[in-house]
Scaffold this motif. Sequence first.
Motif, PDB file in Angstrom:
ATOM      1  N   LEU A 162      -6.858 -37.729  52.329  1.00 54.40           N
ATOM      2  CA  LEU A 162      -7.944 -37.274  53.204  1.00 54.40           C
ATOM      3  C   LEU A 162      -7.743 -37.736  54.639  1.00 54.40           C
ATOM      4  CD1 LEU A 162     -11.043 -37.778  50.859  1.00 54.40           C
ATOM      5  CD2 LEU A 162      -9.970 -35.633  51.541  1.00 54.40           C
ATOM      6  N   ARG A 176      -6.898 -31.469  60.820  1.00 53.64           N
ATOM      7  CA  ARG A 176      -8.057 -30.610  61.108  1.00 53.64           C
ATOM      8  C   ARG A 176      -8.382 -30.612  62.593  1.00 53.64           C
ATOM      9  NH1 ARG A 176     -12.978 -32.247  57.450  1.00 53.64           N
ATOM     10  NH2 ARG A 176     -13.962 -30.730  58.860  1.00 53.64           N
ATOM     11  N   VAL A 188      -5.486 -35.194  56.147  1.00 53.71           N
ATOM     12  CA  VAL A 188      -6.177 -33.918  56.348  1.00 53.71           C
ATOM     13  C   VAL A 188      -7.106 -34.000  57.556  1.00 53.71           C
ATOM     14  CG1 VAL A 188      -7.827 -32.302  55.303  1.00 53.71           C
ATOM     15  CG2 VAL A 188      -5.986 -33.255  53.928  1.00 53.71           C
ATOM     16  N   ASP A 189      -7.791 -35.143  57.759  1.00 50.71           N
ATOM     17  CA  ASP A 189      -8.667 -35.292  58.925  1.00 50.71           C
ATOM     18  C   ASP A 189      -7.881 -35.192  60.221  1.00 50.71           C
ATOM     19  OD1 ASP A 189     -10.878 -35.559  57.334  1.00 50.71           O
ATOM     20  OD2 ASP A 189     -10.801 -37.755  57.268  1.00 50.71           O
ATOM     21  N   TYR A 216      -4.574 -27.587  52.634  1.00 49.46           N
ATOM     22  CA  TYR A 216      -4.630 -29.020  52.353  1.00 49.46           C
ATOM     23  C   TYR A 216      -6.032 -29.414  51.884  1.00 49.46           C
ATOM     24  CZ  TYR A 216      -0.037 -29.646  54.474  1.00 49.46           C
ATOM     25  OH  TYR A 216       1.302 -29.604  54.739  1.00 49.46           O
ATOM     26  N   LEU A 217      -7.066 -28.784  52.439  1.00 47.97           N
ATOM     27  CA  LEU A 217      -8.433 -29.060  52.002  1.00 47.97           C
ATOM     28  C   LEU A 217      -8.647 -28.617  50.554  1.00 47.97           C
ATOM     29  CD1 LEU A 217     -10.441 -28.018  55.185  1.00 47.97           C
ATOM     30  CD2 LEU A 217     -10.204 -30.325  54.258  1.00 47.97           C
ATOM     31  N   ALA A 265      -4.904 -26.655  57.942  1.00 47.75           N
ATOM     32  CA  ALA A 265      -5.610 -27.620  57.095  1.00 47.75           C
ATOM     33  C   ALA A 265      -6.318 -26.966  55.922  1.00 47.75           C
ATOM     34  CB  ALA A 265      -6.637 -28.389  57.935  1.00 47.75           C
ATOM     35  N   ALA A 269      -7.309 -31.312  48.493  1.00 52.21           N
ATOM     36  CA  ALA A 269      -8.204 -32.471  48.543  1.00 52.21           C
ATOM     37  C   ALA A 269      -9.393 -32.270  47.610  1.00 52.21           C
ATOM     38  CB  ALA A 269      -8.675 -32.698  49.979  1.00 52.21           C
TER      39      ALA A 269
END
Length: 296
Positions: A101, A108, A104-105, A118-119, A115, A122
Amino acid sequence: MLPHDAAGDAQGSSATAAPDSPAGAPPAGDSAGAPAAGAAFARLYGEPLLKLPNDLYIPPDALEIFLEAFEGPLDLLLYLIRRQNFNILDIPMAQVTLQYLKYVDQIRLSNLELAAEYLLMAAMLIEIKSRMLLPQRPHDIEIEAEDPRAELVRRLLEYEQIKLAAYDLNAVPQVDRDFVRTQVFIEQSLVPVWPDVSPADLQAAWRGLMKRATLKQHHRISREELSVREHMTMILRRLQSQRFVEFADLFDVAGGVPVLVVNFVAMLELAKETLIEITQAEPFAPIYVRLAYSPA
């Protein structure tokens, strides 16, 4: 692993470009960075570029540096597991999910479209972790439940196997990348080049030659005297020695068409004069010829 802006990394540097100067151009007072007279900055479509254009624009995304490049969510997840020497068959979902995460942050903030997938991964990791935290129902205890991580482990192992195979294939020497084929120029006059003739071409040439020979040949007509009476006598002599003779045996095919025609006319004349009989036992049966029966 995380993308960084080169502009942020350049903080603290004392060299700054003039506001009105084109992007990427050296300062007016700095002659050390300028190319020598006649030297090219770069090559555009094979042509040397001696002067930077005034309307040159460098987008901000071009100055980003990626320390680690991943080809998808599975690639990132496999990197996090292998870097910390986790057992892929017993993944600690809490630690891996937190690290995932964080990455991913970061992406983003710079690329929301990248992203998205990837989300999705997650969300799958969080779902697996939540299923592992839920208490098992009484009837599930008796039946051994499947590990929620099993499907993810299977996908990771397959992806790693394909990735290693791709590395092995990439290590194989390739033409124009690792080596170049040797080309040797040989004078054409020194090497005789023989035509490659296929059997079909040779057959077509022979057929054309025979066709031309047929068109140019002379047809000679020779006169041949054939007697019907003579052939009638020959048929009667043939029938005297045998009781029945098959129709086809009375004709000599090797004599040619004229002889066959005269022989057939002679047989018809004998049948007309009732000297021979033409018989057949049943329809479609062989035809036989014999001498006519004459009472004593």
